[in-house]
Scaffold this motif. Structure first.
Motif, short mmCIF file in Angstrom:
data_model
loop_
_atom_site.label_atom_id
_atom_site.label_comp_id
_atom_site.label_asym_id
_atom_site.label_seq_id
_atom_site.Cartn_x
_atom_site.Cartn_y
_atom_site.Cartn_z
N PRO B 110 11.76 -6.17 74.43
CA PRO B 110 13.21 -6.31 74.31
C PRO B 110 13.78 -7.03 75.52
N LYS B 111 14.92 -7.69 75.31
CA LYS B 111 15.56 -8.44 76.39
C LYS B 111 15.94 -7.52 77.54
N ASN B 112 16.44 -6.36 77.16
CA ASN B 112 16.91 -5.42 78.17
C ASN B 112 16.15 -4.11 78.02
N MET B 116 15.86 0.68 75.77
CA MET B 116 14.73 1.30 75.07
C MET B 116 14.72 2.80 75.34
N PRO B 117 14.19 3.56 74.38
CA PRO B 117 14.01 4.99 74.66
C PRO B 117 13.08 5.19 75.85
N LEU B 144 9.92 -12.40 75.16
CA LEU B 144 11.18 -11.65 75.13
C LEU B 144 11.85 -11.91 73.80
N GLU B 145 12.34 -10.86 73.17
CA GLU B 145 12.81 -11.03 71.80
C GLU B 145 14.17 -11.72 71.77
N MET B 397 8.08 -2.97 83.86
CA MET B 397 9.31 -2.26 83.55
C MET B 397 10.10 -1.93 84.82
N ASP B 398 9.48 -2.18 85.95
CA ASP B 398 10.12 -1.88 87.22
C ASP B 398 11.09 -3.01 87.56
N VAL B 399 12.23 -2.99 86.89
CA VAL B 399 13.22 -4.04 87.11
C VAL B 399 14.47 -3.44 87.73
#
Lengths: 225, 577
Positions: B110-112, B116-117, B144-145, B397-399
Motif C-alpha cells: 500500500p502507498k501508506n 494497514m492493520p 506501490l499500489e 515498514m520503518d518509515v
C-alpha cells in the motif's frame, strides 16, 4: 500480440479490396496500372492538402477537451480537393461510367489503405500489447472502400452534362455529405461521447446510407434505358 | 494480378532510381523497427535485496522478468509472475509460489503503510529477514499500489480464479473477454557492483588540556535496511540514532566553546556506514585507527564507546553490554548516571542493562559495540530494543509516520514502527544529561539526580531532531544506494563540520580477491504490464474473420441482385415493357 494477430488484422483489412477487385471484373480490363495511377494521384492530392493545411491553418492551441468546431469545419472543407482529384482520375480514363468509377475508387482507397493503415498495423498489431483498435482499424478500412466507391460515383454523376435538373440537388447534397462525413463523425463522437465500437457502427450505417442513396440515383438515371 | 504487379514493379525500378529508394527505404525501416514500448501500464518496481556478505549469497539472484501475471489463486503458477497484495499476503502463499517454480513474485504494497492493520504490518516485518536469508533464484519485486495496478490485480485475480472450472463454451467466452497481462521489466540482468565504497564520517571536540585527556566515543550508523533497498527509509533504525548524535554534537559543541564549560574529555563522533552489513564502516575505521596509525584518540585512554541504535520510540531503554562494567570505571559511571537521571527526571522510562556475550560463531555481530569489544575497547549500545533481532531494525515498514497514538497524546504504547518525536527528544535529553554528568563529574561534586543541565538556551530542540529525521527519511538510505558523492553524505559532512573539528570521511571498499561484501545493481526498475490475449483467442478471431470475409465474398458476388432490386424499385414502368 503476435504475428498471427497482425495476419488477422491484415486479412480483415486487405481481403475485401482483393475480392472487390476480382469480382467487379476490373481484372479483366487490365485495370491494375490505372489503379496505380489513381493511387499516385491520391498521393499527390494528399501532399497538396497537407501543404495547404500547414500553410494556412496554424495549429490550434486551445484548451484540452475543447472542440474547435469552426477550425475543424474549415479543415474538412479542404477535403474538397479529394473530389477534384477523383474527377481528375476519372477524366483521364476513357470507358464506361462504372469502369471509371471503380478504377478511381479502388486506386484511391487502396492508396489510402497502404499509406495510412499499413504502418500502424505492422507496428501496433505485432506489439506485445493487445488492443481492439487494430481490428477496428481494419473494419474501418472496409468502410472506407465503400465510401470511396460511393464518392467516386457521386462525383462522376455531378460532372455529367446530361444530369437532369431534378437530380442536381440530391447529387450535390450527397457530395457535401461525402466531403463532410469525417467531420460529422467527429462531431457525433464529441457530442454523444460514443465509444469506439459504437462510433464504428455509426460510421458504417452513415456510409451505407450514403452509398445506397448514390447507388439509387445512379441506377435510376443512368440505367433507365 | 500478381503478374501485372511484378511487371509494374519491374518498370518502376528500371525507370527511376528515386522511386525505388522511396519504396525500399521505408520497407527496410519498418522491418527492422523495434516493437513499441507502449504499455497498458507502467510502474516502478523495487527489487528485493541482493548481496553477498562474507561469501554467503543473500536475496533474490535474478532481475529479468518477462512472463504472464497470475495471482496465487491460480492452479498453475509455474513460470508465471505471481502477484500478491500485502493485505492477503502470507509466507505460505509465497512459499507455494516458489515451490511451483514461479517465474517471479511481485508484492504490491500500500502507498501508506499506516493505513494497514497493525498485525499485518507486524507479521510482514517479522518475515522480512526470512525473505532475504533464504536465497531465491527468481526475481522478487515490490511495487506501490495505485489504481491502475489494483485494477490489473483485480483482472488477473478474476482470470486466475476461474481457471480449471466451467464448460468449454464458458472458457471460450472467457478468452474473448478477459484480459491477461504480460509483465516485462525493462532493465538488464543484475550484476555485481565493483569498487563500491561505503562512506563513514568522523569529527571531534577536543577536551581542555590536549590530546592526553580521556576520550568518549559516540557512534551510530546512518544506513538503513529493508527487504527492498529502495524502500528502506529506516526512520527508527537508524535515523533516530543519527538525529540524537547530531543533536549531541550541537549541544556539546556549545558547551565546549566556552572556557568555563570546556571539559577534560575528548569527544569523538563517528557516523558509520555499512552498519547493516556487519558494521563494515566501523570495522575499517577501527583497523585504520588501531593498526595503521601511530597516534589516534582511539589508541589510548578511551573512557568508553557509546553506540546509539534505534532510539526513536518505546518507553524502555536498554544498555547492551558484552561485559558488565567494573565498578569505578567511566563505563560504570555512565551506567549509574543513566539510571539516576532516568529515575529522577523521566519516571515513565524503564531503564535496564542487558548483558550478552559476543558470539563469534554467529555470521553477523549483534550490536555495533561488539566491533569495539573485539578490539578490547569498553563499549556498549543504547537502544529501545531489548533484543538485536528486533524486526524494526531490518524493515521497510520503518518509515517516518506519526502514529495516531502519539498524536492524540494518550499514554498508549506505540507498538508500530516509526519515530515518536517526544520520545526521541526525551531519549536525547537523557543521554545528554547523563553524559554531561560523567564529563563534569557532577555526582561526585554533589549534584542531585533531578538537576537539569540542558534547559533554557541549552534545550534539546525537538524541531532540530524533527528536521534531521525528516531529512533522513526523505530518501532511502540503504547501504547500496548511498555512494560517496551522494547528497546525504555531503550534507552529513557539512552538518558535522558546523559543530565539530577535523571532520573526515572514511571509505571502505571490499577486497578484490576475497570481498567481504558484494552489492548488486538493478534494484529499481520500470515494469510494464502489457494487455495480452491467449493464443486460442487468435484462432477464434481468425475463424470469425474468415467467416466475415466469406459473407463479404458472397455479397459482392451477388451484388447484381441488389442492383436489380433497386432498378425495379426505381423504374416500375420499364418492367411493363
Amino acid at each position: 500480440m503476435t504475428l498471427f494477430h497482425f495476419g488477422n488484422c491484415f486479412a480483415l483489412a486487405y481481403f475485401p479490396y482483393f475480392i472487390t477487385y476480382k469480382c467487379s471484373g476490373l481484372s479483366e480490363y487490365n485495370a491494375f496500372w490505372r489503379c496505380v495511377q489513381a493511387g499516385a494521384t491520391y498521393l499527390f492530392v494528399q501532399l497538396c492538402k497537407m501543404l495547404f493545411l500547414a500553410t494556412f491553418f496554424p495549429t490550434w492551441e486551445g484548451g484540452a477537451g475543447v472542440y474547435d468546431f469552426v477550425g475543424e469545419f474549415m479543415k474538412a472543407t479542404v477535403d474538397m480537393a479529394d473530389l477534384l482529384g477523383l474527377h481528375l482520375v476519372m477524366s483521364r480514363n476513357a470507358g464506361k461510367g462504372e469502369y471509371k468509377i471503380m478504377v478511381a475508387a479502388m486506386g484511391w482507397a487502396t492508396a489510402e489503405l497502404v499509406m495510412s493503415r499499413c504502418i500502424p498495423l505492422w507496428v501496433g498489431a505485432r506489439g506485445i500489447e493487445f488492443d481492439w483498435k487494430y481490428i477496428q482499424m481494419s473494419f474501418d478500412s472496409n468502410i472506407s472502400l465503400v465510401h470511396y466507391i460511393a464518392m467516386a460515383a457521386v462525383v462522376w454523376m455531378f460532372t455529367r452534362y446530361d444530369l437532369p435538373k431534378s437530380f442536381r440537388l440530391p447529387v450535390t447534397v450527397l457530395l457535401g455529405l461525402c466531403v463532410y462525413k469525417a467531420f460529422l463523425m467527429e462531431l457525433f463522437i464529441h457530442v454523444f461521447h460514443l465509444g469506439s465500437w459504437t462510433a464504428l457502427l455509426v460510421k458504417a450505417v452513415l456510409t451505407g446510407a450514403i452509398s445506397l442513396c448514390s447507388l439509387f440515383l445512379f441506377v435510376t438515371h443512368f440505367h433507365s434505358n | 494480378m500478381f503478374e501485372e504487379a511484378s511487371e509494374v514493379f519491374d518498370n518502376m525500378f528500371k525507370s527511376s532510381f528515386p522511386l525505388t529508394f522511396i519504396v525500399f527505404l521505408p520497407a527496410v525501416l519498418i522491418l527492422v523497427s523495434p516493437l513499441p514500448a507502449e504499455a497498458a501500464h507502467e510502474f516502478t518496481v523495487y527489487r528485493m535485496q541482493q548481496y553477498d556478505l562474507q561469501g554467503q549469497p543473500y536475496g533474490s539472484r535474478n532481475a529479468i522478468l518477462n512472463t504472464e501475471a497470475r495471482t496465487v489463486e491460480a492452479e498453475v503458477l509455474g513460470r508465471r509472475c505471481v502477484l500478491m497484495r500485502l493485505v492477503d499476503f502470507s509466507y505460505e502463499k509465497y512459499q507455494k509460489a516458489l515451490r511451483q517454480s514461479a517465474g517471479a513474485v511481485v508484492i504490491i504494497l500500500p502507498k501508506n503503510v499506516s493505513t494497514m492493520p497493525q498485525d499485518i504490518v507486524q507479521q510482514f516485518m517479522e518475515l522480512e529477514p526470512e525473505f532475504v536469508t533464504t536465497e531465491t533464484i527468481v526475481p522478487v519485486y515490490f511495487a506501490l499500489e495505485d489504481d491502475e495496478l489494483l485494477s490489473i490485480y483485480a483482472q488477473t485475480q478474476a482470470s486466475s480464479s476461474s481457471q480449471g472450472s466451467s464448460s468449454a463454451a464458458e472458457v471460450l467466452l472467457h478468452t474473448a473477454t478477459a484480459n491477461g497481462f504480460q509483465m516485462v521489466t525493462s532493465g538488464a540482468q543484475s550484476k555485481a557492483v565493483s569498487d563500491w565504497a561505503i562512506t563513514s564520517l568522523e569529527g571531534r571536540l577536543a577536551g581542555a588540556g590536549g590530546e592526553e585527556q580521556p576520550t568518549i566515543v559516540l557512534v551510530t550508523h546512518y544506513d538503513s535496511y529493508g527487504v527492498a533497498p529502495w524502500l528502506s527509509y529506516g526512520a527508527d533504525s537508524n535515523g533516530s540514532g543519527v538525529a540524537i548524535l547530531l543533536e549531541l554534537a550541537r549541544v556539546f559543541s556549545r558547551l565546549y566553546s566556552y572556557k568555563r564549560t570546556h571539559a577534560g574529555y575528548n569527544l569523538l563522533f563517528f557516523v558509520s556506514g555499512g552498519g547493516k552489513f556487519n558494521y563494515q564502516g566501523t570495522k575499517r575505521w577501527l583497523e585504520d585507527n588501531l593498526d595503521h596509525t601511530d597516534s589516534s584518540l582511539l589508541q589510548d585512554n578511551v573512557a568508553f564507546v557509546l553506540c546509539l541504535d534505534t532510539l526513536g520510540s518505546g518507553d524502555s531503554l536498554y544498555l547492551h553490554v558484552s561485559k558488565p562494567p567494573k565498578e569505578g570505571s567511566p563505563q560504570h559511571a555512565l551506567l549509574k548516571e543513566l539510571e539516576s537521571v532516568s529515575a529522577s527526571q523521566f519516571p515513565e522510562l524503564k531503564f535496564s542493562m542487558v548483558h550478552k556475550k559476543i558470539n563469534l560463531a554467529e555470521e553477523t555481530l549483534a550490536w555495533e559495540h561488539e566491533r569495539f569489544g573485539i578490539r578490547r575497547l569498553p563499549a556498549f549500545t543504547l537502544s529501545h530494543l531489548e533484543n538485536h533481532r528486533g524486526a524494526v531494525r531490518k524493515s521497510i515498514m520503518d518509515v517516518r509516520s506519526v502514529s495516531s497514538s502519539s498524536l492524540d497524546g494518550a499514554g498508549q504504547i506505540n507498538t508500530g514502527p516509526g519515530v515518536d518525536l517526544k520520545k526521541l527528544r526525551r531519549n536525547t535529553k537523557l543521554i545528554a544529561e547523563a553524559l554531561a554528568r560523567v564529563i563534569y563529574n557532577l555526582t561526585e561534586k554533589g549534584a542531585q539526580g533531578d538537576l537539569e543541565i540542558f534547559t533554557e538556551q541549552m534545550q534539546v530542540q525537538e524541531e532540530q531532531l524533527a528536521s534531521v529525521v525528516d531529512w533522513l527519511t526523505a530518501q532511502p538510505r540503504a547501504t547500496q544506494l548511498v555512494d560517496k558523492d551522494s547528497s546525504l553524505v555531503n550534507t552529513l559532512e557539512y552538518y558535522l563540520g558546523r559543530y565539530l573539528k577535523d571532520v573526515k570521511k572514511h571509505y571502505v571498499k571490499a577486497d578484490k580477491r576475497d570481498p567481504e561484501f558484494v552489492f548488486y545493481d538493478q534494484l529499481k526498475q520500470t515494469m510494464n504490464a502489457y494487455r495480452v490475449k491467449p493464443a486460442i483467442f487468435d484462432l477464434l478471431l481468425a475463424v470469425c474473420i474468415a467467416a466475415y470475409l466469406g459473407v463479404l465474398y458472397l455479397a459482392i458476388q451477388h451484388f447484381g441482385v441488389l442492383y436489380g432490386v433497386l432498378r425495379r424499385v426505381s423504374q416500375p414502368k420499364s418492367k411493363q415493357h
